[in-house]
Design an enzyme around this catalytic site. Structure first.
Site, short mmCIF file in Angstrom:
data_model
loop_
_atom_site.label_atom_id
_atom_site.label_comp_id
_atom_site.label_asym_id
_atom_site.label_seq_id
_atom_site.Cartn_x
_atom_site.Cartn_y
_atom_site.Cartn_z
N HIS A 358 0.81 -1.23 0.00
CA HIS A 358 0.00 0.00 0.00
C HIS A 358 0.83 1.27 0.00
CE1 HIS A 358 -3.91 -1.96 0.93
NE2 HIS A 358 -3.12 -2.86 1.48
N LYS A 546 -8.73 13.51 5.10
CA LYS A 546 -7.81 12.36 5.04
C LYS A 546 -6.81 12.52 6.17
CE LYS A 546 -6.85 13.64 0.73
NZ LYS A 546 -6.99 12.43 -0.04
N ARG A 547 -5.95 11.53 6.41
CA ARG A 547 -4.91 11.69 7.40
C ARG A 547 -4.05 12.90 7.06
NH1 ARG A 547 -4.11 7.83 11.63
NH2 ARG A 547 -2.38 9.21 12.12
N LYS A 552 0.42 14.60 1.48
CA LYS A 552 -0.96 14.85 1.04
C LYS A 552 -1.21 16.35 0.82
CE LYS A 552 -2.68 10.72 3.46
NZ LYS A 552 -3.33 9.82 2.48
N THR A 654 -8.74 6.56 -1.65
CA THR A 654 -10.08 5.99 -1.79
C THR A 654 -11.13 7.07 -1.51
OG1 THR A 654 -9.73 5.14 0.44
CG2 THR A 654 -9.63 3.54 -1.35
N LYS A 658 -14.87 8.00 -3.17
CA LYS A 658 -16.11 8.24 -2.41
C LYS A 658 -16.74 9.57 -2.81
CE LYS A 658 -14.14 5.60 1.32
NZ LYS A 658 -13.16 5.70 2.40
C1 F58 Z 1 -3.08 3.80 2.30
N1 F58 Z 1 -2.11 3.44 3.30
C2 F58 Z 1 -2.46 4.55 1.13
N2 F58 Z 1 -1.48 3.16 5.50
O1 F58 Z 1 -1.77 5.69 1.61
C3 F58 Z 1 -3.58 4.98 0.20
O2 F58 Z 1 -3.06 5.62 -0.93
C4 F58 Z 1 -4.38 3.76 -0.21
O3 F58 Z 1 -5.52 4.15 -0.93
C5 F58 Z 1 -4.83 2.97 1.01
O4 F58 Z 1 -3.72 2.63 1.81
C6 F58 Z 1 -5.52 1.69 0.63
O5 F58 Z 1 -4.76 0.97 -0.28
C7 F58 Z 1 -2.44 3.52 4.61
O6 F58 Z 1 -3.56 3.85 4.96
C8 F58 Z 1 -1.61 3.22 6.85
O7 F58 Z 1 -2.61 3.62 7.40
C9 F58 Z 1 -0.43 2.74 7.66
C10 F58 Z 1 -0.89 1.72 8.69
C11 F58 Z 1 0.24 1.29 9.58
C12 F58 Z 1 0.88 2.45 10.22
C13 F58 Z 1 1.34 3.48 9.22
C14 F58 Z 1 0.19 3.92 8.33
#
Ligand code: F58
Length: 806
Positions: A358, A546-547, A552, A654, A658
């Site tokens: 990811h 978003k985060r 971003k 994502t 949405k």
């Molecule tokens: C996200 N990753 C990607 N990671 O940033 C986003 O582009 C993508 O659409 C999504 O995955 C789904 O494929 C993401 O959300 C985390 O939250 C990590 C989890 C573990 C700790 C660090 C952040």
């Protein structure tokens, strides 16, 4: 699934209220109603849940386990009612009883067992797997504390613990009989048997009991109910009896209990300390070890076949590298507990495991210190070591062309264990989550692995469940769509494409417009109720949710707002469609620069929102505590969807899907799935700007970008940056030096200044386009029409046929 009339449903509520809460209708609160309705749904799904599992066993279906440290499921009450076909009758019954359905549903505490996109994707996938009738289940951890609750105090983010289980969680069923044991630490004793094979004994270990809690995953009106199994860490009954004692021993025992329960204590421990890192590693091993034991027990019961056949019946999809210890754990079980020789165990393992990546951000690619794994998981360490040896030797002898790269490809190097390398070597499939992302994996980040195993690499562009993100959150728009093209789109979301016939249909466009207006008013009401701020519902609702992360680029968005503010100050009579900029974002607790951006947004808001010169043309709103439920309120009201990451950095995104599905127009860079959105809707129905991924990579590799040059040559940009330190936004003593120096001294690592002028020009175009409401609505309808391709049903079908072979 049984259906009811309103009278029957109210009767059920009445009975349950009496039995579960000892209350009459007159005494019931919103919380009682929520709880009682959830337990009615739970009762209702039980027969289908049991039946589904029986069917899978009887038909010997291949089963997939989606193994993930995160499931960001949010609330289940509405989506479960919807999927059971009970939402309408529940809404009507609640109203008849004199309550507001939204307020009743709001009683459910969000299950925030995830950080962001990755965890939410897992939740959308479960919904699609069940709705398409596939035999697939989720496996995760039942964290007692979910993602922190965000409060803003004087513009600063403050984190509070999220104790989401303080009331009974009605969707879970504890299954103590299916508990399994997970072992940590200890020593490994090796004996050579007479036949020369090794016998491994694992002694003096710390034992933890993993207790499963099952949550039903209800398919959309198809009688399929799958399972999300969440594991909780508890002290083993044996330990409880031997360690209990008097005096100091008693306190020692309590500490021991506490340290075990910490394993499922909270989501994502702080990994800036050794203890935090180790706890996270424990969580990962706890999840994979419990799940693999469980899978193997069930495989035996269901099939009575040797484990050499496991891959014919089971695929384990690992959600990023977090569960990649599944590779050595499955090897361990097959060899040490089942007596398989290495080669046979390896053959099974690498046909069972599949890996989804990811991210390409190097700081997010997991690495564990070798010592930590050796101490915590000595046998697992030995196996990883052996996998690495065999892999590197294989490279040396069989792939001469890769010899120079062995040190970069090794699983263990420089005292670290590279989990992505372990996951690639131990899986039969490696996928990225959008076309560009997969290309970057193949051509750059994992280039050597791609040349070694081209057949493993594939793309599965992300998706979102249209049932939650359109049908549930936007009933007004859903009804209008159904009126226009019929209800088939609900089962086959690609049929939304028929809306293209309505892009010139005045009544449809008017209906769509009315729904958007209605959603904007609901959101405005929420903003007023939570913040006391009035926003103009005739303004453009421009949304970035978003985060909070530098890549971003929320910073670029707020710089643009400062720019507009400066323009309006210089020329108060400027003709401009009013704008409301809406943000919601959590920053990681120890991510200083991200927190500075939150503070900056608040300080800009506190100036802009109350400056009479602006004449209400600009409003900045930061909504606290972004979570799934808040997203459900904001997304239907969005008109402009900000997807402005530095190209190449956002794997997919994502939120972009949405908002598009709810008729917002994307303002975005050529990054992640934005590119595929553009390819479908066409350049006329999206606003694209900025550097491409190739240009970004070129700057990183060859230099040639100088942020200070831009600062000195563009007075608009200089003015904004200087205002960060001049105290204009807020009190005199508040300055944003760290943000300033990050751009000026670290040469603007995410190209905020480089993309800034194209960004503001794109916003000028957006503002002009919005004036032509008919054209805007046409664009909006075109986006909704194409959004069916971003349903997670499409994604899951691709996983099912391309990877899982269900
Ligand atoms: C996200 N990753 C990607 N990671 O940033 C986003 O582009 C993508 O659409 C999504 O995955 C789904 O494929 C993401 O959300 C985390 O939250 C990590 C989890 C573990 C700790 C660090 C952040």
């Amino acid at each position: 699934m049984q259906q009811y009339t309103k009278a029957e449903f109210i009767k059920l509520i009445e009975d349950k209220l009496r039995r579960k809460r000892s209350k009459t209708m007159e005494e019931a609160t919103e919380n009682d109603l929520y709880f009682v309705i959830a337990s009615i749904v739970q009762d209702n799904v039980m027969p289908d849940w049991l039946e589904t599992q029986k069917e899978y066993t009887k038909n010997r279906n291949k089963q997939v386990y989606y193994l993930s440290m995160e499931f960001l499921i949010g609330r289940l009450i509405e989506s479960n009612l919807l999927n059971c076909g009970l939402l309408d009758v529940a809404n009507e019954s609640i109203q008849e009883m004199g309550f507001n359905p939204d307020k009743v549903y709001n009683q459910e505490h969000d299950a925030a067992l995830g950080n962001g996109g990755l965890g939410r994707l897992a939740a959308c996938f479960l919904d699609s797997i069940a709705s398409l009738g596939y035999a697939g289940h989720g496996a995760g951890i039942r964290y007692r504390y979910g993602l922190f609750e965000q409060r803003i105090i004087h513009g600063n983010q403050v984190e509070l613990p999220d104790y989401w289980l303080k009331n009974e969680y009605p969707w879970e069923t504890r299954k103590p009989d299916e508990s399994v044991e997970v072992q940590f630490g200890g020593r490994v004793i090796e004996h050579t048997r007479r036949d020369g094979s090794l016998e491994i004994q694992y002694v003096d270990t710390d034992k933890v009991t993993a207790v499963p809690y099952d949550v039903p995953v209800i398919g959309y009106q198809n009688e399929v109910v799958n399972t999300l199994r969440l594991w909780s860490a508890e002290i083993s009954p044996y330990d409880r009896s031997i360690h209990a004692g008097a005096g100091a021993q008693y306190y020692h025992h309590l500490e021991h209990v506490h340290s075990i329960e910490q394993i499922s204590g909270f989501l994502y421990p702080d990994d800036s300390t050794y203890e935090g890192k180790e706890l996270r590693l424990k969580q990962q091993y706890f999840l994979v070890s419990a799940t693999i034991k469980n899978i193997i027990n069930k495989f035996r019961d269901d099939h009575g076949l040797p484990l050499s056949k496991l891959a014919d019946y089971i695929t384990i999809q690992i959600n990023d590298t977090h569960p990649s210890l599944g590779v050595p754990e499955l090897m361990r079980v097959l060899m040490d507990e089942e007596g398989y020789p290495w080669d046979d165990a390896w053959d099974v393992t690498r046909h069972v495991m599949a890996y989804t990546n990811h991210t390409t951000l190097s700081e997010a690619l997991e690495k564990w210190p070798e010592d930590m794994i050796r101490n915590l998981l000595p046998r697992i360490y030995m196996i990883i070591h052996e996998i690495n040896e065999r892999f590197c030797i294989g490279l040396y002898y069989d792939h001469e062309e890769l010899r120079p790269h062995i040190k970069d490809m090794a699983i263990i190097s420089n005292g670290q264990i590279h989990m992505a390398h372990l996951a690639i070597v131990g899986s039969f499939s490696v996928n990225g989550v959008a076309k560009l992302h997969t290309e970057i994996l193949k051509q750059k980040e994992m280039k050597n692995f791609y040349s070694l195993y081209p057949e493993k690499f594939n793309n599965k562009t992300n998706g979102i469940t249209h049932r939650r993100w359109l049908l549930q959150v936007n009933p007004c728009l859903s009804d209008k769509i159904t009126d226009a093209i019929g209800p088939q789109w609900i089962h086959e979301p690609h049929k939304l494409i028929s809306l293209l016939r309505y892009t010139n249909d005045k009544p449809f466009l008017d209906d769509m417009r009315q729904c958007k207006q209605h959603s904007k008013e609901l959101l405005a009401k929420y903003i007023y109720e939570t913040q006391g701020l009035k926003v103009d519902t005739g303004s453009i609702f421009d949304v970035q949710i978003k985060r909070l992360h530098e890549y971003k680029r929320q910073l670029m968005n707020i710089f643009h707002i400062i720019y507009l503010y400066n323009e309006l100050k210089d020329n108060p009579n400027m003709d401009m469609t009013p704008r409301t900029f809406i943000f919601a974002a959590k920053a990681a607790p120890s991510y200083h620069l991200a927190k500075e951006v939150i503070k900056l947004i608040h300080h800009v808001a506190s100036v802009v929102n109350f400056d009479p010169d602006i004449k209400g043309k600009l409003k900045v709103v930061f909504l606290e505590n972004y979570n799934v439920s808040l997203a459900e309120k904001i997304i239907p009201a969005a008109e402009v969807s900000e997807q402005i990451s530095t190209a190449s950095k956002e794997a997919s995104g994502t939120g972009n899907m949405k908002m598009m599905m709810n008729g917002a127009i994307t303002c975005g860079t050529l990054d992640g799935a934005n590119i595929e959105i553009r390819d479908f809707v066409g350049d006329d129905n999206i606003f694209i700007f900025g550097l491409t991924s190739d240009e970004v990579h070129d700057y990183y590799a060859n230099g040639g970008y100088n942020a200070q040059e831009i600062y000195h040559s563009d007075p608009r940009i200089k003015r904004i940056l200087d205002q960060l330190n001049g105290g204009i936004f807020g009190k005199e003593e508040i300055e944003f030096k760290d943000l300033f120096y990050n751009i000026m001294s670290h040469n603007d690592p995410y190209f905020v200044l480089k993309d800034f002028v194209p960004y503001l020009e794109t916003h000028e175009l957006i503002e002009r386009s919005y004036r032509h409401q008919r054209d805007w609505q046409r664009m909006s309808a075109t986006n909704i029409a194409h959004s069916g391709k971003f349903s997670s049903d499409r994604t899951i079908r691709e996983y099912a046929t391309g990877i899982w072979k269900l």
